[in-house]
Design a protein around this motif. Sequence first.
Motif, mmCIF file in Angstrom:
data_model
loop_
_atom_site.group_PDB
_atom_site.id
_atom_site.type_symbol
_atom_site.label_atom_id
_atom_site.label_comp_id
_atom_site.label_asym_id
_atom_site.label_seq_id
_atom_site.Cartn_x
_atom_site.Cartn_y
_atom_site.Cartn_z
ATOM 1 N N MET A 197 63.611 78.775 45.692
ATOM 2 C CA MET A 197 64.445 77.695 46.191
ATOM 3 C C MET A 197 65.902 78.027 45.849
ATOM 4 O O MET A 197 66.203 78.433 44.742
ATOM 5 N N PRO A 198 66.818 77.845 46.792
ATOM 6 C CA PRO A 198 68.229 78.168 46.540
ATOM 7 C C PRO A 198 68.898 77.154 45.615
ATOM 8 O O PRO A 198 68.446 76.024 45.460
ATOM 9 N N THR A 199 69.992 77.589 45.011
ATOM 10 C CA THR A 199 70.794 76.706 44.175
ATOM 11 C C THR A 199 72.080 76.357 44.910
ATOM 12 O O THR A 199 72.592 77.138 45.704
ATOM 13 N N TYR A 200 72.591 75.162 44.634
ATOM 14 C CA TYR A 200 73.807 74.672 45.268
ATOM 15 C C TYR A 200 74.692 74.018 44.226
ATOM 16 O O TYR A 200 74.208 73.386 43.299
ATOM 17 N N ASP A 201 76.001 74.147 44.406
ATOM 18 C CA ASP A 201 76.974 73.444 43.580
ATOM 19 C C ASP A 201 77.460 72.228 44.356
ATOM 20 O O ASP A 201 77.807 72.338 45.536
ATOM 21 N N TYR A 202 77.479 71.090 43.674
ATOM 22 C CA TYR A 202 78.014 69.859 44.239
ATOM 23 C C TYR A 202 79.138 69.356 43.356
ATOM 24 O O TYR A 202 79.064 69.459 42.135
ATOM 25 N N ARG A 203 80.178 68.822 43.977
ATOM 26 C CA ARG A 203 81.314 68.259 43.249
ATOM 27 C C ARG A 203 81.429 66.786 43.546
ATOM 28 O O ARG A 203 81.290 66.360 44.692
ATOM 29 N N CYS A 204 81.699 66.025 42.496
ATOM 30 C CA CYS A 204 81.917 64.589 42.648
ATOM 31 C C CYS A 204 83.416 64.328 42.510
ATOM 32 O O CYS A 204 83.974 64.489 41.417
ATOM 33 N N PRO A 205 84.113 63.948 43.584
ATOM 34 C CA PRO A 205 85.549 63.672 43.501
ATOM 35 C C PRO A 205 85.883 62.522 42.542
ATOM 36 O O PRO A 205 86.963 62.500 41.963
ATOM 37 N N SER A 206 84.942 61.604 42.340
ATOM 38 C CA SER A 206 85.201 60.459 41.459
ATOM 39 C C SER A 206 85.367 60.851 40.000
ATOM 40 O O SER A 206 86.134 60.226 39.276
ATOM 41 N N ASN A 207 84.628 61.876 39.555
ATOM 42 C CA ASN A 207 84.713 62.261 38.148
ATOM 43 C C ASN A 207 85.091 63.727 37.930
ATOM 44 O O ASN A 207 85.251 64.165 36.799
ATOM 45 N N GLY A 208 85.209 64.508 39.004
ATOM 46 C CA GLY A 208 85.623 65.907 38.899
ATOM 47 C C GLY A 208 84.547 66.860 38.422
ATOM 48 O O GLY A 208 84.798 68.043 38.272
ATOM 49 N N GLU A 209 83.323 66.380 38.209
ATOM 50 C CA GLU A 209 82.253 67.252 37.716
ATOM 51 C C GLU A 209 81.645 68.063 38.844
ATOM 52 O O GLU A 209 81.508 67.602 39.970
#
Length: 81
Positions: free
Chosen positions: A1-13
């Motif tokens: 299964m592939p990995t993905y990076d997600y960013r949350c603009p609300s907290n910068g994580e």
Amino acid sequence: MPTYDYRCPSNGEVIEVRHSMDEQLTTWGELCQAAERDLGDTPADAPVERLLSAASVLSSGARTETEQPACCSPEGMCGCR
């Protein structure tokens, strides 16, 4: 299964998760559930965005948007293959 990076603009994580190619996470709640972590102070309905990236190396935990993956040099040059 592939990995993905997600960013949350609300907290910068930025959080790296594994999921099928046809799945897309759209909220902080979905992302935290997939990463098996607590929401913290960020609302579950806060939007997240999937980041475009080359093949990822699965790492543990979260990183801030200013941290680079382990395969990148301090100058920002990425050596992932």
